[in-house]
Motif scaffolding. Structure first.
Motif, PDB file in Angstrom:
ATOM      1  N   ALA A  22       0.380  -0.746   0.399  1.00 48.57           N
ATOM      2  CA  ALA A  22      -0.401  -0.355  -0.137  1.00 48.57           C
ATOM      3  C   ALA A  22       1.240   0.713  -0.303  1.00 48.57           C
ATOM      4  CB  ALA A  22      -0.795  -0.130   1.435  1.00 48.57           C
ATOM      5  N   VAL A  23       0.184   1.677  -0.463  1.00 42.79           N
ATOM      6  CA  VAL A  23       1.323   3.519  -0.586  1.00 42.79           C
ATOM      7  C   VAL A  23       0.810   4.549  -0.436  1.00 42.79           C
ATOM      8  CG1 VAL A  23       2.973   4.762  -2.517  1.00 42.79           C
ATOM      9  CG2 VAL A  23       2.680   2.235  -2.895  1.00 42.79           C
ATOM     10  N   ALA A  24       0.567   5.080   0.880  1.00 46.98           N
ATOM     11  CA  ALA A  24      -0.335   5.812   1.730  1.00 46.98           C
ATOM     12  C   ALA A  24       0.362   6.958   1.536  1.00 46.98           C
ATOM     13  CB  ALA A  24      -0.326   5.443   2.558  1.00 46.98           C
ATOM     14  N   PHE A  25      -0.819   8.289   1.203  1.00 43.48           N
ATOM     15  CA  PHE A  25      -0.096   9.257   0.499  1.00 43.48           C
ATOM     16  C   PHE A  25      -0.750  10.358   1.973  1.00 43.48           C
ATOM     17  CE2 PHE A  25       1.581   9.960  -3.806  1.00 43.48           C
ATOM     18  CZ  PHE A  25       1.683   8.679  -4.205  1.00 43.48           C
ATOM     19  N   LEU A  47       3.818  -4.557   2.496  1.00 45.19           N
ATOM     20  CA  LEU A  47       4.948  -3.326   2.838  1.00 45.19           C
ATOM     21  C   LEU A  47       4.048  -1.482   2.682  1.00 45.19           C
ATOM     22  CD1 LEU A  47       7.452  -1.530   2.185  1.00 45.19           C
ATOM     23  CD2 LEU A  47       7.487  -1.252   0.186  1.00 45.19           C
ATOM     24  N   LEU A  48       3.622  -0.969   3.797  1.00 50.31           N
ATOM     25  CA  LEU A  48       3.152   0.058   3.518  1.00 50.31           C
ATOM     26  C   LEU A  48       4.195   1.517   2.972  1.00 50.31           C
ATOM     27  CD1 LEU A  48       0.970   2.072   4.376  1.00 50.31           C
ATOM     28  CD2 LEU A  48       1.605   1.721   6.525  1.00 50.31           C
ATOM     29  N   VAL A  49       4.236   1.833   2.357  1.00 53.41           N
ATOM     30  CA  VAL A  49       5.013   2.869   2.086  1.00 53.41           C
ATOM     31  C   VAL A  49       4.437   4.335   2.090  1.00 53.41           C
ATOM     32  CG1 VAL A  49       6.732   4.539   0.040  1.00 53.41           C
ATOM     33  CG2 VAL A  49       6.395   1.556  -0.134  1.00 53.41           C
ATOM     34  N   TYR A  50       4.733   5.182   3.344  1.00 52.46           N
ATOM     35  CA  TYR A  50       3.715   5.645   3.522  1.00 52.46           C
ATOM     36  C   TYR A  50       4.641   7.216   3.282  1.00 52.46           C
ATOM     37  CZ  TYR A  50       6.449   6.318   8.363  1.00 52.46           C
ATOM     38  OH  TYR A  50       6.724   5.786   9.574  1.00 52.46           O
ATOM     39  N   ASN A  51       3.976   8.697   3.252  1.00 53.38           N
ATOM     40  CA  ASN A  51       4.223  10.162   2.971  1.00 53.38           C
ATOM     41  C   ASN A  51       4.998  10.642   4.271  1.00 53.38           C
ATOM     42  OD1 ASN A  51       5.148  12.725   1.685  1.00 53.38           O
ATOM     43  ND2 ASN A  51       2.734  12.741   1.264  1.00 53.38           N
TER      44      ASN A  51
END
Lengths: 184, 365
Positions: free
Chosen positions: A70-73, A90-94
């Motif tokens: 998940a790519v959370a902005f 994986l959590l990619v976060y801004n």
């Protein structure tokens, strides 16, 4: 092989487009690929999101309930997708915008100060490419070259002047995944 | 031609354009609006007819009028809008006119919601309007199939002077997938002999769905039925996966069918002898092939995004030879592969020739 990505953020953060770039890159690499936007009532006011699936055999559902990445902005996206990510996902976060605490021990977290980096590169709209660079670096499904090629092929003509800046944003994002601060 | 990433709605619109559609009439409704939007741009560019009607009732009657002139004509809508078109569709059927109608189905009944559904199966396969007829109904499960079946829809409509419905759902309409568009066909210049074209230097044609005398109406009905029987005989279409040695047959169409394929693949990876039968024509229902498969499989599982509609056709086609069970989600909920897999595993355990299989969920424990 099947990799599922969800991109989520506010409308206007380039969520739909960044998912499409990944999808185009997947298609050009010869993978099966689907892209689907959220088009339900949640589009109005809350988070905008899209789901991209890359696979080496026909894809059943383009909608994924438990994505691997998940790519959370923004905060609402973090809140929505942190519990949904598949175990070992994986959590990619801004981290420039997200202030929430991590609550899981069975997934990886990759903080990316994407808005700050985009700002340093001179255009806030590059946030999405910084995030994508980080995601493909942490989960190397596709090469940077494939993503660059997809951008080159599909960036709308009125945004061509931003092509090099987009490439730089991808590279800056990739570097974030190599940072020791990327904790497992 | 090479593959490009295309959204289902836009792919259907562009496929129709390339199949030579000369007139489009429609009214916007989610989740099919991009179809109309694409038409609004391209049809004007190509100097063909695009008209946004004041309602679906008006749109289908415009389709009726245009169809009388022998041009390739279409409309598109989603479930509530499709309901509004039923009177017009019946008149078109009663006038033996060709047209293509796209229904990008959404959750219902009533206003429902804008999410994907297959709740219109009964409505579109049984008659799609009053009176005795069935439209031809085609059910794509991918963007590529949406393109191919849209082109086929125009061919079948012309061939049988009949309504062809492309039954997609919100998911097929909204998703993007790599797909290849067909080459551009020239718009037909000749009109069929029955068309209303001004009657210059010839006797006038008349088109109506009106027979005051019962015997005449019956004779007309017999004519339609003869056409339908011919369609039923020659146009059944389906596709299948892993059916060579399968003991359990999953049956699903459109989105439910493609999602079921994921579950079937996982079941195969796990040693279960499962296959998938995916109807491409919902009417005529591909009963011939399904009944052949019923002779060799042990059980059947039907998966739909409704409360169980096609399952009735599956039961008719399999004639009580094998147990037929059903799994469905409603109201815009999409059945996920793991849910379908669970149903398959339950079946496997019930069939003695699958005994000894350790299911995925058991393995997880």
């Amino acid at each position: 092989m099947q990799m599922e990505f969800v991109f989520a953020g506010f409308g206007g953060q380039g969520i739909m487009f960044v998912g499409q770039v990944l999808a185009y890159a997947g298609m050009d690499t010869g993978l099966e690929v689907t892209w689907i936007p959220s088009y339900g009532p949640e589009m109005r006011g809350g988070t905008a999101n899209c789901c991209v699936v890359l696979a080496d055999r026909p894809i059943g559902s383009p909608v994924v309930h438990y994505p691997q990445v998940a790519v959370a902005f923004n905060n609402p996206s973090f809140e929505k997708y942190e519990p949904a990510i598949a175990p070992n996902g994986l959590l990619v976060y801004n981290s420039s915008m997200i202030t929430l605490d991590r609550t899981r021990s069975d997934i990886e977290y990759l903080p990316v100060p994407a808005t700050v980096i985009a700002d340093e590169l001179g255009d806030m709209r590059l946030t999405n490419m910084v995030m994508l660079g980080a995601a493909i670096s942490a989960r190397p499904t596709l090469s940077l070259d494939a993503v660059k090629q997809a951008l080159d092929d599909h960036l709308p003509s009125h945004r061509r002047d931003l092509l090099e800046a987009n490439f730089m944003a991808l590279e800056r994002g990739m570097a974030c995944a190599l940072n020791p601060a990327f904790t497992k | 031609m090479t593959k490009q990433m295309l959204k289902g709605n836009i792919a259907i619109a562009e496929a129709a354009i390339r199949a030579g559609v000369e007139a489009y009439f429609g009214y916007p409704i989610t989740p099919q609006t991009e179809l109309l939007e694409h038409m609004s741009k391209r049809m004007i560019e190509l100097k063909r007819v695009f008209l946004q009607a004041e309602s679906e009732v008006a749109a289908i009657n415009m389709v009726y009028g245009a169809a009388c002139t022998g041009v390739r004509v279409m409309t598109s809508s989603s479930s509530p809008g499709f309901s509004l078109m039923q009177e017009g569709l019946s008149y078109i059927a009663g006038s033996e006119l060709p047209c293509v109608v796209v229904d990008v189905m959404r959750g219902g009944p009533g206003l429902g919601n804008i999410l994907p559904s297959q709740g219109d199966y009964f409505q579109i396969t049984r008659s799609a309007g009053h009176g005795d007829y069935h439209p031809i109904v085609l059910a794509p499960a991918s963007v590529q199939e949406a393109i191919d079946l849209t082109v086929l829809a125009f061919e079948l409509a012309d061939k049988y002077r009949h309504i062809v419905i492309v039954a997609a759902d919100g998911l097929i309409g909204q998703m993007m997938e790599p797909a290849e568009l067909p080459p551009m066909q020239a718009v037909a210049t000749e009109r069929p002999s029955w068309a209303l074209t001004g009657a210059k230097d010839r006797e006038p044609n008349a088109i109506a769905s009106f027979y005051l005398k019962a015997e005449e109406e019956e004779a007309f009905n017999q004519k339609i039925q003869t056409t339908l029987q011919k369609i039923q005989k020659t146009e059944q279409r389906s596709t299948e996966f892993y059916t060579d040695d399968c003991e359990i047959l999953v049956v699903g169409y459109g989105t439910a069918g493609r999602i079921a394929l994921s579950a079937v693949q996982t079941a195969r990876d796990n040693g279960m002898k499962v296959g998938l039968f995916r109807p491409l024509t919902l009417w005529p229902f591909p009963e011939k092939r399904l009944s052949e498969l019923a002779d060799v499989v042990g059980a059947c599982l039907v998966v739909e995004m409704n409360a169980g509609q096609m399952v009735e056709d599956v039961r008719l086609a399999t004639g009580g030879q094998i147990p037929v069970s059903f799994y469905g989600r409603m109201g815009g909920v999409i059945p996920m592969p793991d849910e379908i897999l669970h149903e398959i595993e339950t079946h496997c355990r019930q069939l003695k020739n699958c005994e000894g299989i350790v299911t995925l969920s058991e393995r997880a424990k």
